[in-house]
Design an enzyme around this catalytic site. Structure first.
Site, PDB file in Angstrom:
ATOM      1  CD  GLU A 145      -3.104   1.494   2.235  1.00 28.39           C
ATOM      2  OE1 GLU A 145      -2.597   0.448   3.469  1.00 28.39           O
ATOM      3  OE2 GLU A 145      -3.633   1.788   2.299  1.00 28.39           O
ATOM      4  CE  LYS A 220      -7.629   1.628   2.926  1.00 26.97           C
ATOM      5  NZ  LYS A 220      -6.146   1.910   4.369  1.00 26.97           N
ATOM      6  CB  CYS A 257      -4.462  -1.539   3.471  1.00 25.35           C
ATOM      7  SG  CYS A 257      -3.958  -1.640   5.817  1.00 25.35           S
TER       8      CYS A 257
END
Ligand SMILES: NC(=O)NCCC(=O)O
Length: 416
Positions: A145, A220, A257
């Site tokens: 990430e 994300k 994540c």
């Protein structure tokens, strides 16, 4: 670690959450290596059977990579591991074996260095590892990430926004040449600056095709508000849905994540047909390590796809200490990013993890036929009752939702 004598025997007493300040596990760079070196072979075999699962009834096979790649890993000090997931032979379909590479790395320069030097140094550090992936014949490579910068989102300082760049910016350009050279799809998680929409910032994974072309991007979906993960200071929840990218090597998706804590996020990528979901992450030991392999393996099992988990590695120190809002003293770092990148398969097996404290390249062959074979075996899709849940969710999102709660009438009766 301290030694104490109990019942005439020397015992080691654990202190605190991690016993070694260098990010190792009692001097070992992974749990797998600690167990392998300390258990009798037949005990290790049994522990591994339960811990990482059997694959097609056996321990996971390792793959031999070219000698030149091992030499590079020794020269540059990165952990190199390689494994193979099979599938049953089918009569009507050829095997669809894809070689996947995952890279975890620490940042090479202090966060006080000039931003442009920091970025250049990361590129330089990654070059031999990406080359090693290419020389290993990797088809799809994923980086960690926000790999092109320190993970500065703990600080809440706005100056780190300067690292953000457009999807077709310098980081993508840097990787496009590798994609072309090695005929490799590359997933590049960056801090994105969306020039066309008022220069807003996103946490984005760019998917570069094996011809060096940009296939697309995913932003994300879930932004953490836990511990020092102050990412909401920098960017908002993504607006790209749950895209699956059909590449030359299979259908892939990226769950960035914190999205790994959301089962519906995993589900949606599965509903759109993903065969491999990558989870590029930045997370620290005290917060999430016990969840790390559990969540990934559960997603792989529940959705009948492969999950490839990548975590940053090392401790990143920032110039100005920050607090966590918990009354504890200010500190200059997040804690230790514990690496431990690994791959989970839909049959509940998984690879051992890469090092907890060193850079690493994990190479994994996976026959994507395994996904459908597991769907046929367990029937999770067929038995899923999505209609039932669609109805519950449709009610739940309404302001007047009331939980379906049936109370024991005796609870309200006065005792006699
Ligand atoms: N980068 C990120 O979303 N981290 C959040 C912490 C976690 O999910 O373990």
């Amino acid at each position: 670690m301290e030694k104490k004598i109990q019942n005439g025997e020397e015992e080691e007493e654990l202190k605190g959450p991690s016993s070694s300040g260098d990010g190792s596990i009692c001097g070992y760079d992974s749990l797998h290596r600690l167990l392998k070196d300390n258990l009798k072979p037949h005990h290790f075999q049994e522990v591994s059977r339960l811990l990482t699962g059997l694959h097609c009834g056996k321990a996971l096979e390792t793959i031999d990579l070219p000698e030149s790649v091992s030499t590079v890993s020794v020269k540059h000090g990165f952990d190199l591991q390689a494994f193979r997931f099979h599938a049953d032979k089918e009569l009507l379909r050829e095997p669809r074996v894809v070689r996947v590479g995952l890279i975890q790395n620490s940042i090479p320069l202090p966060t006080t260095a000039h931003f442009s030097d920091q970025k250049k140094a990361i590129f330089k550090k990654l070059e031999p590892i990406i080359d090693a992936a290419g020389a290993s014949g990797v088809n799809i490579l994923c980086l960690q990430e926000a790999w092109m910068m320190p993970f500065a989102f703990c600080t809440r300082e706005k100056r780190w926004c300067e690292f953000a760049e457009p999807v077709d910016g310098e980081t993508t350009k840097f990787l496009q040449s590798f994609a072309l050279k090695y005929n490799m799809v590359i997933i590049s998680p960056i801090l994105e600056r969306d020039i066309n929409h008022g220069e807003v910032i996103w946490n984005t994974a760019v998917v570069i095709g094996n011809h060096g072309n940009i296939i697309g991007k995913h932003r994300k979906n879930h932004i953490p508000r836990v511990g020092d993960f102050n990412e909401s200071t920098y960017y908002m929840e993504g607006n790209t849905g749950h895209p699956v990218f059909e590449t030359a090597f299979g259908k892939i998706a990226i769950n960035i994540c914190y999205g790994r804590h959301h089962p519906l996020n995993w589900l949606a990528f599965g509903l759109n047909g993903a065969e491999i979901v990558f989870n590029p992450s930045a997370t620290v030991g005290e917060l999430s390590e016990p969840m790390w392999t559990i969540e990934a393996r559960n997603a792989a099992i529940a959705n009948s796809y492969f999950v490839a988990s990548i975590n940053r590695v090392g401790t990143e120190i920032f110039p100005n200490p920050f607090t966590s809002g918990d009354g504890k003293p200010a500190h200059p770092d997040f804690g230790h990013f514990y690496g431990s990148s690994h791959v989970s398969a839909p049959d509940a097996s998984c690879t051992p993890s890469l090092s907890r404290n060193r850079d690493g390249l994990l190479v994994t062959d996976m026959d994507l036929n395994l996904c459908r074979q597991l769907k046929d075996k367990w029937g999770f899709r067929m038995t899923s009752r999505y209609d039932l849940y669609a109805e519950t969710l449709a009610h739940y999102v309404k302001p007047d939702f009331e939980p379906q709660l049936i109370s024991d009438p005796l609870l309200r009766k006065k005792s006699l």
